[in-house]
Design an enzyme around this catalytic site. Structure first.
Site, PDB file in Angstrom:
ATOM      1  CG  ASP A 173      41.757  30.116  41.730  1.00  0.00           C
ATOM      2  OD1 ASP A 173      42.678  30.723  41.151  1.00  0.00           O
ATOM      3  OD2 ASP A 173      41.679  28.879  41.783  1.00  0.00           O
ATOM      4  CG  ASP A 192      43.972  27.431  36.089  1.00  0.00           C
ATOM      5  OD1 ASP A 192      43.376  26.920  35.136  1.00  0.00           O
ATOM      6  OD2 ASP A 192      44.779  28.382  35.973  1.00  0.00           O
TER       7      ASP A 192
END
Length: 225
Positions: free
Chosen positions: A9, A11
């Site tokens: 991922d 953020d």
């Protein structure tokens, strides 16, 4: 040589973009004369595709407002990033670069990203931090259903030719962990992001220090050999 795939991922996992996310979402709501959600609520939807995030934050929006909020957020986010620069607006978490370099140096390890960002947003971030060379597959919200649907991870596995059981997904939210499990991948949560450890119930493992990741992966894959 067995190929392995490490999906990240973005953020809350690789970069700390919370201030820009909160400021941009607040600006989008205020631009329509709406009360902005609380900071905790905004960070709680990080990882979802923007249209789904807006639907959660503004469930009682009038017709046309969700679309306006999406566009308002995009405009505010890009303006903030342009004014501040990528390194200031979305700084890398400590030790991220060195860990990416260490994994990249392993011939049998491929890396990719699965993010709720748009293609434009991810391109700006990767180029701003000079990270593009690390990720052979880049899955974005423009091309897939929102997390936790496994489409991003299934596409990454298909692109790289790596079986799901030879892949891991690393992220900071419950959406990442649910997505990993739905795709048949090992779910590794991180404790420094935007969802609390208590929300990462679907994680197989929760990591507190990214510097431990290469050794953890060696241990996992050693047990599979």
């Amino acid at each position: 040589m067995v190929l392995r795939l490490v999906m990240f991922d973005v953020d809350g996992t690789l970069v700390d973009s919370q201030n820009d996310i909160v400021d941009s979402m607040t600006e989008a709501f205020q631009g329509l004369g709406l009360k902005a959600p609380k900071r905790e609520a905004i960070l709680g939807i990080v990882g979802l595709s923007l249209d789904r995030a807006i639907a959660q934050l503004a469930p009682n929006a009038r017709p046309g407002q969700p679309e306006a909020l999406v566009e308002g957020y995009k405009a505010a986010y890009m303006r903030n990033r342009s004014e501040k620069g990528t390194e200031a607006s979305s700084p890398l978490y400590p030790h991220v670069r060195s860990v990416l370099q260490a994994l990249h140096a392993q011939d049998n390890v491929l890396m990719g990203v699965a993010t709720g960002k748009s293609r434009r947003g991810l391109d700006k971030l990767l180029d701003g931090h000079d990270l593009r060379q690390f990720f052979i597959t880049q899955q974005v919200a423009d091309d897939h259903p929102s997390k936790p649907h496994p489409s991003m991870l299934m596409a990454a596995a298909s692109e790289t030719g790596v079986e799901a059981h030879q892949a891991v997904m690393i992220g900071d939210t419950s959406y990442d962990m649910e997505m990993a499990r739905a795709a048949g991948m090992l779910a590794i949560g991180v404790s420094w992001g935007y969802h609390s450890r208590e929300k990462l119930t679907e994680a197989h493992i929760v990591l507190d220090d990214i510097r431990l990741l290469p050794g953890l992966l060696d241990q996992i894959w050693g047990q599979m050999a």
